[in-house]
Design an enzyme around this catalytic site. Structure first.
Site, PDB file in Angstrom:
ATOM      1  N   HIS A 179       0.839  -1.208   0.000  1.00  6.96           N
ATOM      2  CA  HIS A 179       0.000   0.000   0.000  1.00  6.96           C
ATOM      3  C   HIS A 179       0.875   1.260   0.000  1.00  6.96           C
ATOM      4  CE1 HIS A 179      -2.954  -2.704   2.381  1.00  6.96           C
ATOM      5  NE2 HIS A 179      -3.459  -2.569   1.180  1.00  6.96           N
ATOM      6  N   SER A 200      -2.722  -7.740   3.069  1.00  5.18           N
ATOM      7  CA  SER A 200      -2.951  -7.606   4.516  1.00  5.18           C
ATOM      8  C   SER A 200      -3.305  -8.971   5.110  1.00  5.18           C
ATOM      9  CB  SER A 200      -4.088  -6.627   4.782  1.00  5.18           C
ATOM     10  OG  SER A 200      -3.786  -5.366   4.248  1.00  5.18           O
TER      11      SER A 200
HETATM   12  P1  ADP Z   1      -9.695  -3.610  -0.586  1.00  4.38           P
HETATM   13  O1  ADP Z   1     -10.393  -4.423   0.457  1.00  4.38           O
HETATM   14  O2  ADP Z   1     -10.439  -2.412  -1.052  1.00  4.38           O
HETATM   15  O3  ADP Z   1      -9.082  -4.410  -1.727  1.00  4.38           O
HETATM   16  P2  ADP Z   1      -7.045  -3.352   0.464  1.00  4.38           P
HETATM   17  O4  ADP Z   1      -6.654  -2.619   1.680  1.00  4.38           O
HETATM   18  O5  ADP Z   1      -6.832  -4.833   0.463  1.00  4.38           O
HETATM   19  O6  ADP Z   1      -8.529  -2.957   0.226  1.00  4.38           O
HETATM   20  O7  ADP Z   1      -6.300  -2.743  -0.797  1.00  4.38           O
HETATM   21  C1  ADP Z   1      -6.444  -1.401  -1.177  1.00  4.38           C
HETATM   22  C2  ADP Z   1      -5.815  -1.195  -2.534  1.00  4.38           C
HETATM   23  O8  ADP Z   1      -4.428  -1.480  -2.482  1.00  4.38           O
HETATM   24  C3  ADP Z   1      -6.360  -2.088  -3.642  1.00  4.38           C
HETATM   25  O9  ADP Z   1      -6.375  -1.343  -4.838  1.00  4.38           O
HETATM   26  C4  ADP Z   1      -5.348  -3.198  -3.738  1.00  4.38           C
HETATM   27  O10 ADP Z   1      -5.306  -3.787  -5.031  1.00  4.38           O
HETATM   28  C5  ADP Z   1      -4.063  -2.436  -3.445  1.00  4.38           C
HETATM   29  N1  ADP Z   1      -3.012  -3.282  -2.901  1.00  4.38           N
HETATM   30  C6  ADP Z   1      -3.068  -4.124  -1.863  1.00  4.38           C
HETATM   31  N2  ADP Z   1      -1.887  -4.754  -1.648  1.00  4.38           N
HETATM   32  C7  ADP Z   1      -1.049  -4.289  -2.607  1.00  4.38           C
HETATM   33  C8  ADP Z   1       0.312  -4.570  -2.964  1.00  4.38           C
HETATM   34  N3  ADP Z   1       1.019  -5.486  -2.311  1.00  4.38           N
HETATM   35  N4  ADP Z   1       0.842  -3.899  -4.008  1.00  4.38           N
HETATM   36  C9  ADP Z   1       0.090  -2.992  -4.681  1.00  4.38           C
HETATM   37  N5  ADP Z   1      -1.186  -2.706  -4.415  1.00  4.38           N
HETATM   38  C10 ADP Z   1      -1.754  -3.337  -3.396  1.00  4.38           C
END
Ligand code: ADP
Length: 159
Positions: free
Chosen positions: A17, A128
């Site tokens: 993130h 996560s």
């Molecule tokens: P959601 O439940 O909305 O998917 P997340 O907190 O899991 O929320 O993710 C928020 C955003 O960050 C999403 O666009 C997801 O694809 C992106 N994301 C999550 N992990 C990574 C990562 N390791 N690298 C790049 N983007 C990520």
């Protein structure tokens, strides 16, 4: 002024993130990290805890703001006068869901565009949920999240 909202659950924030946040902060004048109050998921961390952890991690990025929101993402983006949404793409598996969301949002609010940033290779496997699972088995998570976040996760699983 180009303002973007980067929405997510961030339960908790990972280096994946933060990589997206840092890169968007160089593209847009202002980036608002929007923590979704998701009633469908039972999170490990409260919204306040998630907000605090992200705020601490983005301290060095002056044009990044952290907020939480309830309800529709598009309504939140409009209320903040943001013309862009940022999402991260890790793998093809993310794609179908993201495309559907984006197209729906585009119908509801044609003036708002979604920008996808592909993940940096070194974080492509990171989520996560993986971090939480590793921590729940007592595995080391220091490579995946900032130190202050790792401490908070470990604390949760000690209880
Ligand atoms: P959601 O439940 O909305 O998917 P997340 O907190 O899991 O929320 O993710 C928020 C955003 O960050 C999403 O666009 C997801 O694809 C992106 N994301 C999550 N992990 C990574 C990562 N390791 N690298 C790049 N983007 C990520």
């Amino acid at each position: 002024m180009k303002r973007a909202v980067y929405p997510g659950t961030f339960d908790p924030v990972t280096f994946g993130h933060l990589d997206i946040i840092e890169r968007s902060s160089r593209i847009f004048d202002e980036v608002i990290v929007g923590i979704l109050v998701n009633h469908a998921k039972v999170p490990l961390f409260t919204v306040e805890e998630r907000l605090e952890m992200i705020e601490r991690a983005v301290r060095q990025m002056p044009n990044v703001k952290v907020m939480s929101f309830d309800g529709l993402l598009i309504d939140f983006a409009k209320s903040q006068d943001a013309g862009f949404l940022v999402r991260g793409l890790r793998a093809v598996t993310d794609f179908e869901y993201e495309l559907q969301m984006t197209q729906t949002n585009k119908v509801i609010a044609p003036e708002i565009d979604t920008i996808f940033l592909t993940t940096s290779l070194k974080y492509s496997y990171l989520s996560s949920s993986t971090v939480k699972e590793l921590a729940s088995f007592g595995s080391d998570i220091d490579r995946f999240v900032p130190a202050h976040v790792a401490d908070r996760i470990k604390e949760k699983y000690r209880k």
